[in-house]
Design an enzyme around this catalytic site. Structure first.
Site, PDB file in Angstrom:
ATOM      1  N   LYS A  24      -0.454  -4.103  -3.793  1.00 24.32           N
ATOM      2  CA  LYS A  24      -1.759  -3.493  -3.528  1.00 24.32           C
ATOM      3  C   LYS A  24      -1.712  -2.032  -3.946  1.00 24.32           C
ATOM      4  O   LYS A  24      -1.040  -1.220  -3.333  1.00 24.32           O
ATOM      5  CB  LYS A  24      -2.140  -3.592  -2.060  1.00 24.32           C
ATOM      6  N   SER A  28       0.793  -1.219   0.000  1.00 23.59           N
ATOM      7  CA  SER A  28       0.000   0.000   0.000  1.00 23.59           C
ATOM      8  C   SER A  28       0.827   1.271   0.000  1.00 23.59           C
ATOM      9  O   SER A  28       1.570   1.542  -0.915  1.00 23.59           O
ATOM     10  CB  SER A  28      -0.931   0.017   1.206  1.00 23.59           C
TER      11      SER A  28
END
Length: 371
Positions: A294, A269
């Site tokens: 991600k 992330s």
């Protein structure tokens, strides 16, 4: 506009997930996504916790999450209810214990880094995404129990019951492994992390920024951390319901100090956003193994009772237009069986070495004046 990534995993454990955080009174900002179709924005809706969880469960959004007011405050502020266990999983490999917080329930139970996490609450670990494992480890209040199965390389599976407790996350740790070298490990991006990184890097002649096992967190802190090493310019961009938005570093960062960034399969992330930006901007050499992958963005919508729904609204990209979603980012220097930490220090030493002066060309008799 303050933005934050609270990616699915960090929501409840050591492997964060992603959402853009929104302080009181600020315009809300979203995150990066699979462009999941959303209904009306639920902000301000008067929903019971059960209704909110049902909405999350029926959304089809794998990164959606419901957080009570206290859970959201703990998450963004660096406190959480958990067992002190961080996990990692390389592509196609087993789930391993990456870190055990000293004095935590996991440490008191005798769990050690490097052991294999076999199951959580009876479900085999390999059947669950890492984010779901993290959610289950943190998925209850302090005082609640979670059953885990662990084993070392040769021993039998040990079935343990751990009682969650409130833990203070140690998001930044630093040391000086060599004269003039700062090694800074960032475990998640919560409030104040960028300032801690800036302080740890002050005066260093070389920096190793360790993002291994960093599951993400507040995007604003990831961008501010990029600002420590960049003099303005793009860090990332994202689409919010078809509208393009860009995140820029603040001017005035140190662009001269040699920088190596350590990454692995637990780098997720907001941590991927930071690593990808520094790689695209040719500001750092990435060392280690492929990151998690991600690249979606979640928007926190505050409900009437102060709880938060996080729903996917977009997908972020690095300055060069790359998305890690589903693929991750490859390091510039793969560890390939070597100790990544030692390799990072060797790469940093090479970056820090003064360039050898160019040899003067030998004199050539009767050389022409121009060619």
């Amino acid at each position: 506009m303050t933005l934050g990534l609270v990616f699915g995993a960090v929501l409840f454990a050591g492997a964060a997930s992603g959402a853009w955080g929104e302080p009181e009174g600020s315009p809300r900002a979203p995150s990066s996504s699979d462009a999941h179709p959303l209904g009306p924005d639920p902000a301000g809706a008067d929903l019971t916790p059960q209704q909110a969880r049902q909405l999350v469960g029926s959304s089809g959004d794998r990164w959606a999450a419901y957080l009570s007011p206290q859970q959201y405050a703990d998450l963004t502020g660096g406190r959480y209810a958990g067992v002190g266990l961080s996990v990692d999983r390389e592509a196609g490999g087993p789930t391993t214990v990456a870190e055990v917080l000293p004095g935590s329930p996991a440490a008191r139970a005798g769990i050690a880094p490097g052991e294999r996490l076999v199951s959580v609450d009876g479900t085999p670990a390999e059947q669950l995404p890492v984010t779901e494992l993290v959610s289950r480890l943190r998925g209850g209040p302090a005082g609640s129990a979670v059953a885990v199965g662990v084993r070392d390389e040769a021993g039998p599976v040990r079935q343990l019951t751990l009682t969650r407790t409130e833990l203070a996350a140690r998001e930044v740790e630093s040391d000086r492994p060599a004269p003039g070298v700062a090694r800074i490990a960032v475990h998640a991006f919560t409030e104040g992390v960028a300032d801690q990184v800036r302080a740890a890097a002050a005066g260093a002649r070389g920096v190793v920024l360790d993002l291994r096992g960093n599951s993400g967190g507040l995007v604003a802190e990831a961008v501010a951390t990029a600002s420590v090493f960049l003099d303005g310019g793009p860090v990332a961009s994202y689409q919010e319901r078809g509208e393009h938005r860009r995140l820029d570093a603040a001017p005035g960062g140190d662009t001269a100090v040699p920088l190596v960034v350590l990454v692995d399969g637990g780098t997720m992330s907001a941590a991927e956003l930071l690593a990808g930006a520094l790689q695209d901007r040719s500001r750092a050499v990435l060392v280690g193994s492929r990151t998690f992958g991600k690249g979606t963005v979640q928007q926190p919508s505050r409900l009437a009772d102060g709880s938060v729904l996080e729903l996917t609204v977009g997908r972020y990209q690095t300055p060069a237009g790359r998305s890690p979603d589903g693929t991750g980012f490859q390091p510039d220097v793969p560890a390939a069986g070597e100790d990544p930490g030692a390799l990072a220090l060797r790469v940093l030493e090479g970056l820090s070495a003064p360039a050898a002066p160019a040899a003067a060309p030998a004199a050539t008799p009767a050389a022409p004046a121009a060619r």
